[in-house]
Design a protein around this motif. Structure first.
Motif, PDB file in Angstrom:
ATOM      1  N   CYS A  72       6.172   4.322  -4.802  1.00 55.91           N
ATOM      2  CA  CYS A  72       6.385   3.204  -5.710  1.00 55.91           C
ATOM      3  C   CYS A  72       7.861   3.091  -6.098  1.00 55.91           C
ATOM      4  O   CYS A  72       8.447   2.008  -6.018  1.00 55.91           O
ATOM      5  N   TRP A  76       8.823   0.602  -2.914  1.00 56.23           N
ATOM      6  CA  TRP A  76       8.378  -0.704  -3.377  1.00 56.23           C
ATOM      7  C   TRP A  76       9.346  -1.342  -4.357  1.00 56.23           C
ATOM      8  O   TRP A  76       9.621  -2.536  -4.266  1.00 56.23           O
ATOM      9  N   SER A 170     -10.972  -1.490   0.204  1.00 57.98           N
ATOM     10  CA  SER A 170     -11.081  -2.746   0.948  1.00 57.98           C
ATOM     11  C   SER A 170      -9.930  -3.680   0.605  1.00 57.98           C
ATOM     12  O   SER A 170      -9.323  -4.295   1.488  1.00 57.98           O
ATOM     13  N   PHE A 171      -9.622  -3.779  -0.681  1.00 58.13           N
ATOM     14  CA  PHE A 171      -8.504  -4.619  -1.108  1.00 58.13           C
ATOM     15  C   PHE A 171      -7.188  -4.104  -0.528  1.00 58.13           C
ATOM     16  O   PHE A 171      -6.375  -4.872  -0.023  1.00 58.13           O
ATOM     17  N   HIS A 172      -7.008  -2.784  -0.579  1.00 54.23           N
ATOM     18  CA  HIS A 172      -5.790  -2.186  -0.056  1.00 54.23           C
ATOM     19  C   HIS A 172      -5.656  -2.443   1.444  1.00 54.23           C
ATOM     20  O   HIS A 172      -4.579  -2.794   1.936  1.00 54.23           O
ATOM     21  N   SER A 173      -6.725  -2.291   2.183  1.00 56.65           N
ATOM     22  CA  SER A 173      -6.684  -2.505   3.630  1.00 56.65           C
ATOM     23  C   SER A 173      -6.394  -3.963   3.965  1.00 56.65           C
ATOM     24  O   SER A 173      -5.661  -4.252   4.917  1.00 56.65           O
ATOM     25  N   THR A 174      -6.955  -4.871   3.189  1.00 56.62           N
ATOM     26  CA  THR A 174      -6.691  -6.293   3.414  1.00 56.62           C
ATOM     27  C   THR A 174      -5.222  -6.618   3.195  1.00 56.62           C
ATOM     28  O   THR A 174      -4.589  -7.295   4.017  1.00 56.62           O
ATOM     29  N   ILE A 175      -4.666  -6.142   2.111  1.00 57.49           N
ATOM     30  CA  ILE A 175      -3.245  -6.392   1.814  1.00 57.49           C
ATOM     31  C   ILE A 175      -2.362  -5.725   2.866  1.00 57.49           C
ATOM     32  O   ILE A 175      -1.366  -6.304   3.319  1.00 57.49           O
ATOM     33  N   GLU A 176      -2.718  -4.531   3.277  1.00 58.26           N
ATOM     34  CA  GLU A 176      -1.950  -3.820   4.302  1.00 58.26           C
ATOM     35  C   GLU A 176      -1.965  -4.588   5.619  1.00 58.26           C
ATOM     36  O   GLU A 176      -0.938  -4.733   6.285  1.00 58.26           O
ATOM     37  N   LEU A 178      -2.465  -7.854   5.983  1.00 59.28           N
ATOM     38  CA  LEU A 178      -1.675  -9.076   5.815  1.00 59.28           C
ATOM     39  C   LEU A 178      -0.183  -8.792   5.916  1.00 59.28           C
ATOM     40  O   LEU A 178       0.558  -9.537   6.559  1.00 59.28           O
ATOM     41  N   ALA A 179       0.250  -7.717   5.270  1.00 55.81           N
ATOM     42  CA  ALA A 179       1.670  -7.361   5.316  1.00 55.81           C
ATOM     43  C   ALA A 179       2.109  -7.063   6.747  1.00 55.81           C
ATOM     44  O   ALA A 179       3.195  -7.457   7.171  1.00 55.81           O
TER      45      ALA A 179
END
Length: 190
Positions: A72, A76, A170-176, A178-179
């Motif tokens: 972080c 980030w 699931s949310f983390h994998s989706t964002i990953e 997309l990035a």
């Protein structure tokens, strides 16, 4: 290598590493008993915390938290600062956004903790103490009901924990994903 090959290779590595480290706790749980040490007996709690398996589990959890904090602050935050360079404000906007996210997660954890681990009121404690002064048959019935309630509550807690972990991953994998798909240069993929 071209951009598409880099994206495919990095996607493959992410999937494989996620599966390996995702199933690692299940394999460790088969070998070691990582049952909860929630107990109302302080001496037993103190003894169980010093158990080598609990020390190792605590070490791994703290190591994971340290990795997330380092990621972080070292990766980030500079990226967010770079993305917000064009916005003219007197606030350190990147740090404000970071702290808003931090306090959102802390608030969410406290809210979940409040509902998953409710504190008993003095009236509830008194009612439980008075319930223990019945006859032997009543005590056995009360003990059975209490154990049944505790078992049901533990099952509900475990189901909620599992649901939130699956939702977060699931949310983390989706964002990953997309990035990764939005990167326009091979250097950004790695």
């Amino acid at each position: 290598m071209d951009l598409l090959a880099d994206k495919l290779l990095s996607t493959f590595l992410i999937v494989i590493l996620s599966l390996i480290f995702g199933f690692l706790p299940l394999q460790l749980a088969k070998k070691y008993d990582f049952s909860s040490i929630d107990t109302l007996q302080p001496l037993l709690m103190k003894k169980e915390k010093k158990n080598p398996k609990n020390v190792a589990l605590s070490f791994l959890l703290n190591l994971g938290g340290g990795v997330l904090l380092a990621n972080c602050f070292c990766h980030w935050l500079p990226e967010v600062r770079e993305g917000l360079e064009d916005i003219d404000t007197f606030l350190p906007l990147a740090e404000v956004i970071l702290m808003c996210g931090f306090f959102f997660i802390c608030g969410l954890e406290e809210l979940l903790h409040h509902f998953l681990h409710p504190h008993r009121t003095a009236e509830q404690k008194e009612r439980q103490e008075n319930a223990n002064y019945g006859s032997v048959g009543e005590q056995t019935e009360n003990d059975r009901k209490e154990k049944e309630f505790v078992k049901t509550a533990a099952q509900i807690k475990a189901a909620l924990r599992t649901a939130f972990v699956v939702l977060a991953l699931s949310f983390h994998s989706t964002i990953e994903g997309l990035a990764l798909s939005l990167e326009s240069e091979a250097a950004g993929v790695w």
